[in-house]
Motif scaffolding. Structure first.
Motif, PDB file in Angstrom:
ATOM      1  N   ASP A 271       0.827  -1.204   0.000  1.00 20.18           N
ATOM      2  CA  ASP A 271       0.000   0.000   0.000  1.00 20.18           C
ATOM      3  C   ASP A 271       0.866   1.261   0.000  1.00 20.18           C
ATOM      4  O   ASP A 271       0.527   2.256  -0.651  1.00 20.18           O
ATOM      5  CB  ASP A 271      -0.923  -0.007   1.213  1.00 20.18           C
ATOM      6  CG  ASP A 271      -1.814   1.222   1.263  1.00 20.18           C
ATOM      7  OD1 ASP A 271      -2.633   1.408   0.338  1.00 20.18           O
ATOM      8  OD2 ASP A 271      -1.694   2.002   2.221  1.00 20.18           O
ATOM      9  N   SER A 318     -11.922 -14.130   3.073  1.00 21.66           N
ATOM     10  CA  SER A 318     -13.018 -13.389   3.702  1.00 21.66           C
ATOM     11  C   SER A 318     -14.235 -14.268   3.908  1.00 21.66           C
ATOM     12  O   SER A 318     -14.971 -14.117   4.899  1.00 21.66           O
ATOM     13  CB  SER A 318     -13.373 -12.171   2.848  1.00 21.66           C
ATOM     14  OG  SER A 318     -13.848 -12.583   1.565  1.00 21.66           O
ATOM     15  N   GLU A 363      -8.650   1.570  -2.528  1.00 24.21           N
ATOM     16  CA  GLU A 363      -9.378   1.702  -1.268  1.00 24.21           C
ATOM     17  C   GLU A 363     -10.153   0.431  -0.903  1.00 24.21           C
ATOM     18  O   GLU A 363     -10.064  -0.027   0.242  1.00 24.21           O
ATOM     19  CB  GLU A 363     -10.296   2.914  -1.321  1.00 24.21           C
ATOM     20  CG  GLU A 363      -9.549   4.240  -1.313  1.00 24.21           C
ATOM     21  CD  GLU A 363     -10.494   5.414  -1.176  1.00 24.21           C
ATOM     22  OE1 GLU A 363     -11.708   5.186  -0.980  1.00 24.21           O
ATOM     23  OE2 GLU A 363     -10.029   6.565  -1.263  1.00 24.21           O
ATOM     24  N   PRO A 364     -10.931  -0.182  -1.814  1.00 29.56           N
ATOM     25  CA  PRO A 364     -11.604  -1.435  -1.412  1.00 29.56           C
ATOM     26  C   PRO A 364     -10.644  -2.569  -1.096  1.00 29.56           C
ATOM     27  O   PRO A 364     -10.906  -3.373  -0.194  1.00 29.56           O
ATOM     28  CB  PRO A 364     -12.494  -1.769  -2.615  1.00 29.56           C
ATOM     29  CG  PRO A 364     -11.969  -0.960  -3.742  1.00 29.56           C
ATOM     30  CD  PRO A 364     -11.376   0.263  -3.144  1.00 29.56           C
ATOM     31  N   ARG A 366      -7.558  -2.215   0.203  1.00 30.50           N
ATOM     32  CA  ARG A 366      -6.951  -1.939   1.510  1.00 30.50           C
ATOM     33  C   ARG A 366      -7.974  -2.111   2.632  1.00 30.50           C
ATOM     34  O   ARG A 366      -7.623  -2.591   3.729  1.00 30.50           O
ATOM     35  CB  ARG A 366      -6.394  -0.505   1.522  1.00 30.50           C
ATOM     36  CG  ARG A 366      -5.492  -0.229   2.724  1.00 30.50           C
ATOM     37  CD  ARG A 366      -4.273  -1.116   2.682  1.00 30.50           C
ATOM     38  NE  ARG A 366      -3.352  -0.839   3.771  1.00 30.50           N
ATOM     39  CZ  ARG A 366      -2.904  -1.759   4.620  1.00 30.50           C
ATOM     40  NH1 ARG A 366      -3.303  -3.022   4.509  1.00 30.50           N
ATOM     41  NH2 ARG A 366      -2.048  -1.438   5.566  1.00 30.50           N
ATOM     42  N   ASP A 367      -9.210  -1.769   2.362  1.00 32.35           N
ATOM     43  CA  ASP A 367     -10.242  -1.966   3.380  1.00 32.35           C
ATOM     44  C   ASP A 367     -10.447  -3.456   3.657  1.00 32.35           C
ATOM     45  O   ASP A 367     -10.631  -3.866   4.815  1.00 32.35           O
ATOM     46  CB  ASP A 367     -11.545  -1.324   2.900  1.00 32.35           C
ATOM     47  CG  ASP A 367     -12.673  -1.499   3.894  1.00 32.35           C
ATOM     48  OD1 ASP A 367     -12.599  -0.915   4.998  1.00 32.35           O
ATOM     49  OD2 ASP A 367     -13.637  -2.232   3.574  1.00 32.35           O
ATOM     50  N   LEU A 368     -10.383  -4.287   2.609  1.00 32.38           N
ATOM     51  CA  LEU A 368     -10.535  -5.731   2.804  1.00 32.38           C
ATOM     52  C   LEU A 368      -9.378  -6.291   3.626  1.00 32.38           C
ATOM     53  O   LEU A 368      -9.602  -7.124   4.533  1.00 32.38           O
ATOM     54  CB  LEU A 368     -10.617  -6.427   1.445  1.00 32.38           C
ATOM     55  CG  LEU A 368     -10.679  -7.955   1.471  1.00 32.38           C
ATOM     56  CD1 LEU A 368     -11.916  -8.436   2.229  1.00 32.38           C
ATOM     57  CD2 LEU A 368     -10.653  -8.525   0.061  1.00 32.38           C
ATOM     58  N   HIS A 370      -7.599  -4.753   5.884  1.00 36.40           N
ATOM     59  CA  HIS A 370      -7.780  -4.337   7.274  1.00 36.40           C
ATOM     60  C   HIS A 370      -8.830  -5.188   7.975  1.00 36.40           C
ATOM     61  O   HIS A 370      -8.660  -5.600   9.137  1.00 36.40           O
ATOM     62  CB  HIS A 370      -8.187  -2.863   7.325  1.00 36.40           C
ATOM     63  CG  HIS A 370      -7.044  -1.918   7.095  1.00 36.40           C
ATOM     64  ND1 HIS A 370      -7.197  -0.678   6.519  1.00 36.40           N
ATOM     65  CD2 HIS A 370      -5.715  -2.040   7.357  1.00 36.40           C
ATOM     66  CE1 HIS A 370      -6.020  -0.076   6.452  1.00 36.40           C
ATOM     67  NE2 HIS A 370      -5.118  -0.891   6.949  1.00 36.40           N
ATOM     68  N   ARG A 371      -9.919  -5.482   7.278  1.00 32.78           N
ATOM     69  CA  ARG A 371     -10.969  -6.290   7.910  1.00 32.78           C
ATOM     70  C   ARG A 371     -10.512  -7.726   8.139  1.00 32.78           C
ATOM     71  O   ARG A 371     -10.887  -8.347   9.152  1.00 32.78           O
ATOM     72  CB  ARG A 371     -12.233  -6.257   7.044  1.00 32.78           C
ATOM     73  CG  ARG A 371     -12.938  -4.899   7.102  1.00 32.78           C
ATOM     74  CD  ARG A 371     -14.289  -4.907   6.393  1.00 32.78           C
ATOM     75  NE  ARG A 371     -14.129  -4.913   4.948  1.00 32.78           N
ATOM     76  CZ  ARG A 371     -14.550  -5.888   4.152  1.00 32.78           C
ATOM     77  NH1 ARG A 371     -15.121  -6.976   4.660  1.00 32.78           N
ATOM     78  NH2 ARG A 371     -14.399  -5.807   2.846  1.00 32.78           N
TER      79      ARG A 371
END
Length: 547
Positions: A271, A318, A363-364, A366-368, A370-371
């Motif tokens: 990132d 996920s 952004e999606p 990096r958000d994934l 993190h989750r």
């Protein structure tokens, strides 16, 4: 006494029959200078006199009259030429009326005297020369005032011939520089920013000044550090050390498990690489490469396409952690219809994102990540052994996260090469774990190639858990170690006592082989023992690669 109150050497009997006039005057005083062009200014470096008109009674008729000293010289000259000069017309007013006398009606009657020459004594005092007044042209009947050139190369033909640019003087020699000035130039000299003259002066000074020579060497060493060819990226382990230091003082309420930290570190590094990319970098072409059967396969995409590929494969994890599958959200269909293999998931995502993905994919993704990290940290060891299916094989969640960390590093290197930016390997601890995961997957890969007829037959079958024939895999350097790979059965245990061959590779080179970025023939740095067993292990390592 003359009519203007000044003494003169003219006798009264010479002008006895004529009416008195204010005083001796030159022909220049009778000219209407407003109708003539003004004289050229004095050459640069000389000062014009503050008063160009002598102070007298009655007032000065017009500007442009000679100066006080020049007028005295003119009076003396006119006194000598008075006998030959014609009679002066009568003035229209007496001196007592304090009026300016009128100019004569017929200027032809007066001969224009030559401009008075300035004596050498006056030249020493830098008195400006009086403009020369040429004789009146007969056909035009008016005077023209000229300013002689002075102080230029035109006055000296020899100087004009010696100078390449006539009218200009040669540049003076550069003055010797003081010690303080030369010391101040050391920084510019170290950067090669001095002129030729300054460089010569500094280098000559360094031969005789030991303190300045020592300072110059230190500055040159500092300049060498500014032009280093090494990577400017931070140490991959710096982030982990900083977090460990912070958590050592204040433990996290929900710590990140040890088996999650490689994925956390590599996603953060990737990132940081793509965060500041512009539109051109996001659309830069990237060549993906892996190994299938006995040959290398390539696929062309963009930087944004690579990030989309990572996000599509991360969706396999996920689903295990109960999070939304990004591929299902992109296609707008249920999770049961989503393909399971990484290749099919990537192809489906690329087909669903038309036109191709841009920087908005960051952004999606990096958000994934993190989750995934936060959910795995909250769940802890309860989810570490959950199976994650890749279609053709399955891995525990902790190994699957390590596999995803390995792929982030590999594709991060692909992206860095596409934009011509350095990108180093993971920390030694994380790289050792990645090599260990590949070594543990090799026996199953060997069995699969053997079933496909791509590897030699098993020679000694043993019971599960028993030592069997092995190849000693020695990984050197960064993240290295020793592993023993069972050859004949995935259930057998590798043993140094049953080793039939040894192969040595560098840690980063072995990972590039596992990623399919180099050929198995070019990978091994050292081989010893059974050649067939070594070949089977190297090709099985390359077969672990995929899109």
């Amino acid at each position: 006494m003359s009519g203007d109150g000044r003494e003169g050497d003219r006798r009264d009997d010479e002008v006895r029959d004529a009416r008195r006039i204010p005083g001796p005057r030159g022909a220049v005083d009778d000219l209407d200078l407003e109708s003539f062009p003004r004289p050229v200014l004095p050459p640069r470096g000389e000062q014009a006199p503050e008063e160009t008109v002598p102070k007298q009674e009655p007032p000065v008729p017009e500007d442009g009259a000679p100066g006080q000293e020049a007028l005295k010289e003119e009076e003396a000259r006119e006194a000598r030429e008075a006998e030959e000069a014609p009679e002066v017309p009568e003035a229209s007013a007496a001196p007592e009326a304090q009026e300016v006398p009128e100019a004569p009606e017929t200027p032809e009657a007066l001969e224009a005297p030559e401009a008075p020459e300035v004596p050498e004594a006056q030249e020493a005092q830098e008195v400006p020369e009086t403009p020369e007044v040429p004789e009146a042209p007969e056909e035009e009947g008016e005077y023209v005032v000229y300013e002689p050139l002075s102080g230029t190369a035109a006055d000296d033909p020899a100087a004009s011939a010696a100078s390449p640019h006539p009218g200009t003087a040669d540049d003076p020699a550069a003055p010797a520089l003081s010690h303080q000035v030369l010391k101040a130039l050391l920084g510019a000299w170290a950067l090669s920013a001095c002129s030729v003259e300054e460089t010569a002066a500094v280098e000559e000074h360094l031969t005789s000044c030991a303190p300045c020579a020592d300072e110059a060497l230190r500055l040159r060493d500092a300049v060498g550090l500014l032009h280093t060819d090494g990577s400017l990226d931070l140490d991959p382990g710096l982030r982990a050390r900083v977090l460990d230091g912070c958590l050592g003082r204040r433990p996290a309420r929900i710590p990140v498990p040890e088996w999650v930290t490689p994925y956390d570190a590599e996603t953060a590094r990737l990132d940081a690489l793509v965060r500041d990319f512009g539109a051109a970098e996001w659309h830069a072409p990237v060549q993906l490469q892996w190994f299938e059967e006995e040959r290398a396969v390539t696929r062309r995409t963009t930087v944004a396409g690579v990030i989309g590929h990572l996000m599509a494969v991360d969706g396999l994890l996920s689903a295990v952690l109960g999070l939304e599958d990004p591929l299902a959200a992109a296609e707008g269909r249920g999770g049961s219809e989503v393909p399971l293999t990484p290749v099919r998931r990537t192809e489906a995502y690329w087909a669903a994102t038309h036109p191709p993905a841009t920087r908005a994919v960051r952004e999606p993704w990096r958000d994934l990540t993190h989750r995934l990290i936060s959910t795995a940290s909250i769940a802890g060891r309860n989810v570490a052994e959950r199976s994650v299916s890749y279609g053709d094989f399955a891995l525990p969640l902790q190994d699957a996260l390590l596999d995803r960390a390995f792929e982030c590093w590999v594709h991060g290197t692909d992206i860095a090469e596409a934009v011509d930016y350095p990108y180093g390997p993971p920390s030694a601890v994380h790289l050792h774990r990645m090599v260990d995961l590949a070594a543990r997957m090799l026996p199953a890969a060997l069995a699969g190639r053997r079933r496909a007829g791509l590897a030699g037959p098993a020679r000694e079958l043993v019971a599960p858990g028993e030592p069997g024939r092995s190849v000693h895999l020695e990984v050197e350097g960064h993240g290295g170690g020793d592993w023993y790979i069972a050859l004949d059965s995935p259930a057998a245990v590798g043993s140094p006592d049953r080793a039939v061959a040894q192969v040595a590779l560098d840690g980063v080179e072995f990972c590039r082989l596992v990623a399919g970025h180099i050929s198995p023939v070019e990978a091994a740095a050292g081989q010893e023992g059974d050649r067939e067993a070594i070949r089977d292990v190297l090709f099985a390592s390359a077969s672990l690669s995929r899109l």
